[in-house]
Design an enzyme around this catalytic site. Structure first.
Site, PDB file in Angstrom:
ATOM      1  N   HIS A   1      -4.394  -0.389   6.266  1.00 29.89           N
ATOM      2  CA  HIS A   1      -4.024   0.789   7.116  1.00 29.89           C
ATOM      3  C   HIS A   1      -4.797   0.340   8.449  1.00 29.89           C
ATOM      4  O   HIS A   1      -5.096   1.521   8.730  1.00 29.89           O
ATOM      5  CB  HIS A   1      -3.807   1.927   6.826  1.00 29.89           C
ATOM      6  CG  HIS A   1      -4.761   2.405   5.836  1.00 29.89           C
ATOM      7  ND1 HIS A   1      -6.227   2.648   6.086  1.00 29.89           N
ATOM      8  CD2 HIS A   1      -4.693   2.901   4.783  1.00 29.89           C
ATOM      9  CE1 HIS A   1      -6.649   3.197   5.203  1.00 29.89           C
ATOM     10  NE2 HIS A   1      -5.745   3.361   4.525  1.00 29.89           N
TER      11      HIS A   1
ATOM     12  N   LYS B   1      -9.529  -0.311  -5.275  1.00 27.17           N
ATOM     13  CA  LYS B   1      -9.364   0.477  -4.082  1.00 27.17           C
ATOM     14  C   LYS B   1     -10.965   1.123  -3.927  1.00 27.17           C
ATOM     15  O   LYS B   1     -11.390   1.661  -4.834  1.00 27.17           O
ATOM     16  CB  LYS B   1      -8.258   1.435  -4.223  1.00 27.17           C
ATOM     17  CG  LYS B   1      -8.203   2.372  -2.774  1.00 27.17           C
ATOM     18  CD  LYS B   1      -7.712   1.374  -1.642  1.00 27.17           C
ATOM     19  CE  LYS B   1      -7.845   2.219  -0.326  1.00 27.17           C
ATOM     20  NZ  LYS B   1      -6.865   2.997  -0.282  1.00 27.17           N
TER      21      LYS B   1
ATOM     22  N   HIS C   1       0.785  -1.292   0.011  1.00 27.89           N
ATOM     23  CA  HIS C   1       0.051  -0.217  -0.158  1.00 27.89           C
ATOM     24  C   HIS C   1       0.784   1.210  -0.003  1.00 27.89           C
ATOM     25  O   HIS C   1       1.629   1.648   0.944  1.00 27.89           O
ATOM     26  CB  HIS C   1      -0.870  -0.120   1.242  1.00 27.89           C
ATOM     27  CG  HIS C   1      -1.950   1.170   1.235  1.00 27.89           C
ATOM     28  ND1 HIS C   1      -3.302   0.997   1.647  1.00 27.89           N
ATOM     29  CD2 HIS C   1      -1.747   2.386   1.184  1.00 27.89           C
ATOM     30  CE1 HIS C   1      -3.953   2.248   1.682  1.00 27.89           C
ATOM     31  NE2 HIS C   1      -2.948   3.310   1.371  1.00 27.89           N
TER      32      HIS C   1
ATOM     33  N   ASP D   1       1.422   2.666   3.452  1.00 27.78           N
ATOM     34  CA  ASP D   1       0.493   3.822   3.425  1.00 27.78           C
ATOM     35  C   ASP D   1       1.342   5.076   3.196  1.00 27.78           C
ATOM     36  O   ASP D   1       0.998   6.366   3.510  1.00 27.78           O
ATOM     37  CB  ASP D   1      -0.339   3.922   4.305  1.00 27.78           C
ATOM     38  CG  ASP D   1      -1.655   4.918   4.113  1.00 27.78           C
ATOM     39  OD1 ASP D   1      -1.802   5.081   2.739  1.00 27.78           O
ATOM     40  OD2 ASP D   1      -2.329   5.587   4.837  1.00 27.78           O
TER      41      ASP D   1
ATOM     42  N   HIS E   1       1.607   5.601  -1.683  1.00 26.19           N
ATOM     43  CA  HIS E   1       0.998   6.373  -2.575  1.00 26.19           C
ATOM     44  C   HIS E   1       2.410   7.164  -3.328  1.00 26.19           C
ATOM     45  O   HIS E   1       3.139   7.655  -2.632  1.00 26.19           O
ATOM     46  CB  HIS E   1       0.485   7.601  -1.732  1.00 26.19           C
ATOM     47  CG  HIS E   1      -0.833   7.235  -0.960  1.00 26.19           C
ATOM     48  ND1 HIS E   1      -2.036   7.301  -1.713  1.00 26.19           N
ATOM     49  CD2 HIS E   1      -1.292   6.596   0.003  1.00 26.19           C
ATOM     50  CE1 HIS E   1      -3.026   6.784  -1.080  1.00 26.19           C
ATOM     51  NE2 HIS E   1      -2.485   6.333   0.242  1.00 26.19           N
TER      52      HIS E   1
ATOM     53  N   HIS F   1     -10.537   1.336   2.255  1.00 26.19           N
ATOM     54  CA  HIS F   1     -10.251   2.214   3.109  1.00 26.19           C
ATOM     55  C   HIS F   1     -11.555   2.272   4.138  1.00 26.19           C
ATOM     56  O   HIS F   1     -12.382   2.789   3.739  1.00 26.19           O
ATOM     57  CB  HIS F   1      -9.925   3.817   2.605  1.00 26.19           C
ATOM     58  CG  HIS F   1      -9.683   4.960   3.606  1.00 26.19           C
ATOM     59  ND1 HIS F   1      -8.796   5.365   3.716  1.00 26.19           N
ATOM     60  CD2 HIS F   1     -10.506   5.356   4.570  1.00 26.19           C
ATOM     61  CE1 HIS F   1      -8.735   6.378   4.556  1.00 26.19           C
ATOM     62  NE2 HIS F   1      -9.834   6.257   4.942  1.00 26.19           N
TER      63      HIS F   1
HETATM   64  O1  DOR Z   1      -3.235   9.866   5.375  1.00 26.09           O
HETATM   65  C1  DOR Z   1      -3.621   9.416   4.399  1.00 26.09           C
HETATM   66  N1  DOR Z   1      -3.100  10.012   3.285  1.00 26.09           N
HETATM   67  N2  DOR Z   1      -4.617   8.289   4.290  1.00 26.09           N
HETATM   68  C2  DOR Z   1      -5.261   8.270   2.908  1.00 26.09           C
HETATM   69  O2  DOR Z   1      -5.940   7.428   3.087  1.00 26.09           O
HETATM   70  C3  DOR Z   1      -4.795   8.896   1.673  1.00 26.09           C
HETATM   71  C4  DOR Z   1      -3.366   9.339   1.870  1.00 26.09           C
HETATM   72  C5  DOR Z   1      -2.953  10.355   0.875  1.00 26.09           C
HETATM   73  O3  DOR Z   1      -3.127   9.976  -0.359  1.00 26.09           O
HETATM   74  O4  DOR Z   1      -2.421  11.330   1.291  1.00 26.09           O
HETATM   75 ZN    ZN Z   2      -3.289   5.135   1.507  1.00 20.96          ZN
END
Ligand code: DOR
Ligand code: ZN
Length: 357
Positions: free
Chosen positions: A181, A106, A20, A254, A22, A143
């Site tokens: 998460h 997702k 997971h 995450d 980003h 989520h």
């Molecule tokens: O803290 C987070 N940031 N939780 C999420 O679900 C998305 C992520 C983000 O894309 O910044």
């Molecule tokens: Zn995330």
């Protein structure tokens, strides 16, 4: 009198994967992707770009941008996900999975987090998609927070289990699902009570901090993420789950970079950027709990087994050699990033990949 055990000096682990992450896009992608590729062999890439990744064409183009942003393309495999909306097309998703373009879908409840405004407003809207996914054994990543403003933010994960997740499990008992998460003892218990098609990812930060971290001597925006960190008893439940050896729990950072200006703001963004020292952070946690021998399962084996993917055959090396985490690292021309553990010293240093066994 028995002598104290000699501390292990070097860890060789099967190469881990991040289930997971980003990675963002453009300049931010170019700055952050190397951190993930440095230590992880594969990563499940979140689709919450603007606009989100909803088609095979979007995913294929994004995957190319990720690989182009890396110096060494052979070493890292981005696994792409499809962002579900009320209008998701079961046909596009089914074909994308069968073609190997999408690894999973997702589910963001609409407005639950960063770039979730196009998420799903009512789970019944995507029942045809879930039916198709169950049939073809395509994983659903959730989520898990309700967005009802009447629900206290610290209760949103537990209420999601009650109102949404339990219903999905009841209506789609064979669907392969990952509770992403997780942050509560409730989520740990829910995942443990489910069948082998239900698993969860756990972040490095939810293993290290509880909700006090956001208010330690003042407001601490770099400790703010979603789902928000909870009470200490929840953190301890997560640590027990992660270090238990159960195949239902595996690594998902995450890591979610936002520039300093977006974090240190009157309305700061949610997300903790932990990619630079993620495996070092997990190693410290597992060692503190006397579970270093279980790190490899959590980081490198439970995830691929759940996803039905081969285990990595290369290894990484961690040495007992303290590493000081910098206060800031490069972001874009608009600002820098504060990594998780900024200014702290971690006991294990990642020193690279070793040949496979
Ligand atoms: O803290 C987070 N940031 N939780 C999420 O679900 C998305 C992520 C983000 O894309 O910044
Ligand atoms: Zn995330």
């Amino acid at each position: 009198m028995s002598s104290p055990p000699v501390a292990v000096q070097r860890l060789v682990l099967r190469s881990p994967d991040d289930w997971h992450v980003h990675l963002r896009d453009r300049a931010m992608l170019r700055s952050v992707v190397g951190y993930t590729a440095r230590q992880f062999r594969r990563a499940i890439v979140m689709p919450n770009l603007v606009p989100p990744i909803t088609t095979m064409a979007d995913a294929a183009a994004y995957r190319s941008r990720i690989l182009n942003a890396l110096d060494d393309r052979d070493d890292f495999e981005p696994l792409m996900t499809c962002y579900l909306t009320d209008d998701s097309d079961p046909e596009e998703i089914g074909l994308g999975f069968e073609a190997g373009v999408f690894t999973a879908c997702k589910l963001y409840p609409a407005h639950a987090t960063t770039n979730a405004h196009q998420g799903v407003t009512d789970i019944r809207r995507i029942y045809p998609v879930l039916e198709r996914m169950q049939r073809i054994d395509m994983p659903l990543l959730l989520h898990g927070e309700v967005t009802d403003p009447a629900i206290d933010i610290f209760d949103r994960e537990a209420v999601f289990i009650e109102r949404v997740f339990s219903r999905i499990m009841m209506d789609f008992p064979a669907l392969r699902t990952v509770f992403e998460h997780i942050t509560t003892a409730d989520a740990v218990a829910f995942v443990e009570s489910g069948g082998p098609n239900l698993a969860a990812t756990i972040t490095p930060h939810h293993l290290c901090i509880n909700r006090n971290a956001m208010f330690a001597g003042g407001l601490r925006p770099h400790a703010y993420c979603l789902p928000v960190a909870k009470r200490e008893r929840h953190r301890l439940a997560l640590r027990r789950a992660a270090t238990s050896g159960s195949p239902k729990f595996f690594l998902g950072t995450d890591s979610a970079p936002h520039l300093i200006g977006q974090k240190e703001s009157a309305c700061g963004c949610a997300g903790i950027f932990n990619a630079p020292y993620a495996i070092e952070s997990y190693a410290a946690t597992f060692e503190e709990d006397g579970a270093l021998d279980r790190l490899e399962g959590f980081a490198s084996e439970h995830g691929p087994r759940f996803y039905g993917l081969p285990l990595n055959t290369t290894s990484i090396v961690l040495e007992r050699d303290p590493v000081v985490v910098p206060e800031r690292v490069a972001g874009t021309s608009e600002g820098e990033l504060v990594p998780f553990h900024a200014g702290e010293t971690l006991p294990w240093r990642f020193t690279g990949f070793a040949p496979g066994e």
